[in-house]
Design an enzyme around this catalytic site. Structure first.
Site, short mmCIF file in Angstrom:
data_model
loop_
_atom_site.label_atom_id
_atom_site.label_comp_id
_atom_site.label_asym_id
_atom_site.label_seq_id
_atom_site.Cartn_x
_atom_site.Cartn_y
_atom_site.Cartn_z
N LYS A 81 0.83 -1.20 0.00
CA LYS A 81 0.00 0.00 0.00
C LYS A 81 0.88 1.27 0.00
CE LYS A 81 -4.11 -2.03 0.16
NZ LYS A 81 -4.34 -3.33 0.51
C1 LIG Z 1 -5.53 -4.14 0.72
C2 LIG Z 1 -7.01 -4.15 0.63
C3 LIG Z 1 -7.81 -4.55 1.71
C4 LIG Z 1 -7.26 -5.01 3.03
O1 LIG Z 1 -6.28 -5.92 2.92
P1 LIG Z 1 -5.44 -6.47 4.19
O2 LIG Z 1 -4.39 -7.27 3.53
O3 LIG Z 1 -6.38 -7.26 5.01
O4 LIG Z 1 -4.90 -5.29 4.94
C5 LIG Z 1 -9.18 -4.47 1.56
N1 LIG Z 1 -9.76 -4.04 0.43
C6 LIG Z 1 -9.03 -3.65 -0.63
C7 LIG Z 1 -9.72 -3.15 -1.85
C8 LIG Z 1 -7.63 -3.72 -0.58
O5 LIG Z 1 -6.91 -3.36 -1.64
#
Ligand SMILES: *Cc1c(COP(=O)(O)O)cnc(C)c1O
Length: 388
Positions: A181
């Site tokens: 992210k």
């Molecule tokens: C990254 C993401 C999440 C959450 O992911 P985690 O790996 O659980 O932190 C949820 N929704 C979207 C659209 C994502 O890109």
């Protein structure tokens, strides 16, 4: 040569902050937790923030906080990471998919009303790839029909809609901090809300159902261990302090790509931000033009990988995941725009410190991979606009 798909940006300040926590002995439920939460509340202009151990956990608690239960329906996008629909399944409710806008790749707000039934409780819009959804239209529908909004802003920290940070248009919003992210805590997620009772409820659920007033071994409700350690929170604080810089760096990388993509007519580059919005670039996803098919796209990805270039098919449609096909009987054709786009998209290497030279290397490889598909695989197909 190796150019990964994503790379976290870990600097000296991050290392020092993590070491400080290790030396302090307060590894969980220490002072870094509220400090991180307050920092997220500040940048998202929300009243409260509750940090948990992943974006998925955060979404789960938002679904619970909205009172969503067995048999309820939640309207969301099939073109997303699977967690944005799974969080509805956790509470035995049903994700109801609505096809996407072929330009923004976000849920098509004009199709939402047709999907509302007496069991619909909420709309869960996802700001896909960091591009804000049409929140005006979505909040108008939600208010008119008495629905809760849970914003999945996991890919969009720092993105703005009408100059306001995303994540704040509804009851709750969620940001995520996995290493791919814009900002990372290693693992982590944060719920933002302006509702104190929801914030308190989520704090209790993340900590085994303990109420603030309870002793350590008193459990008010069925809770979880969704706690985020102070080690992660410390990293989050130093990362968040650089949010503006990170957003600018990623916008610059996106510009390098935009420029290089002008030389590849077989590829559709992402559109610039809508006039009322500002993208916080999560990934740079291009799409092969309509005459290519999924097999062509998969060959391009394989060719890039052979050259050490990270590439991935963001996103395979959620409704066609084996779990969803089994549970709901979805087949190909259910959401034609999502499927048409998902068959042709390629996420390219994208991170803060990607250089213009590396971007050009990626684009040269992409161009060669497309050209080596040869003419014979290029079947004339009906363009998307005609099918939509
Ligand atoms: C990254 C993401 C999440 C959450 O992911 P985690 O790996 O659980 O932190 C949820 N929704 C979207 C659209 C994502 O890109």
């Amino acid at each position: 040569m190796q150019i990964p798909l994503a790379a976290p940006d870990i600097r000296e300040a991050d290392r020092a902050a993590v070491l400080e926590v290790l030396d302090s002995g307060a590894l969980s439920l220490g002072p870094k937790l509220p400090e991180f939460e307050q920092a997220v509340a500040r940048v998202s202009r929300s009243r409260y923030a509750v940090a948990v151990n992943s974006g998925t956990s955060a979404l789960h608690l938002c679904v619970k906080a909205a009172g969503i239960r067995d048999g309820d329906e939640v309207i969301t996008s099939p073109f997303s990471f699977v967690a944005s629909a799974n969080c509805v399944l956790f509470e035995r409710a049903k994700p109801v998919f609505v096809d996407i806008d072929p330009v923004t790749y976000n849920i098509d707000a004009s199709r939402i009303e047709a999907a509302i039934t007496p069991r619909t409780k909420a709309i869960l819009p996802v700001h896909v790839f960091g591009r804000p959804c049409a929140l005006d239209d979505i909040t108008y529908i939600a208010q008119k029909r008495g629905l809760t909004i849970i914003e999945d802003a996991c890919e969009a920290i720092g993105a703005k809609y009408h100059n306001a940070p995303v994540g704040t248009s509804g009851q709750t919003g969620v940001f995520a901090f996995y290493p791919n992210k814009q900002l990372t805590t290693g693992e982590g997620g944060v719920i933002v809300t302006d509702d104190l009772s929801i914030a308190n409820q989520c704090r209790s659920w993340r900590n085994q159902g303990r109420a603030d007033s309870d002793g350590w071994l008193e459990h008010d409700t069925l809770g979880y261990n969704y706690r985020l350690s102070d080690i992660n929170c410390a990293l989050g604080i130093t990362q968040l302090a650089r949010l503006d810089e990170v957003i600018l760096a990623r916008a610059q990388v996106a510009e390098f790509y935009d420029e290089a993509m002008r030389e590849i007519p077989e590829v559709i580059a992402p559109r610039p931000s809508e006039p009322d919005a500002m993208i916080s670039w999560f990934v740079y996803v291009v799409r092969l033009t309509d005459e290519f098919n999924r097999a062509d796209r998969d060959r391009v990805i394989a060719a890039l990988k052979r050259q050490g270039i990270g590439a991935r098919n963001y996103f395979p449609p959620i409704h066609l995941q084996p779990l969803y096909q089994r549970m709901f009987g979805y087949c190909a054709g259910a959401f034609p725009i999502t499927e048409h786009i998902a068959d042709r998209t390629i996420a390219l290497p994208f991170f803060n410190h990607l250089t213009q030279g590396e971007v050009e290397t990626v684009c040269l490889s992409l161009r060669n991979a497309i050209h080596s598909l040869g003419g014979k695989t290029r079947v004339a197909r009906q363009p998307l606009a005609a099918r939509a």
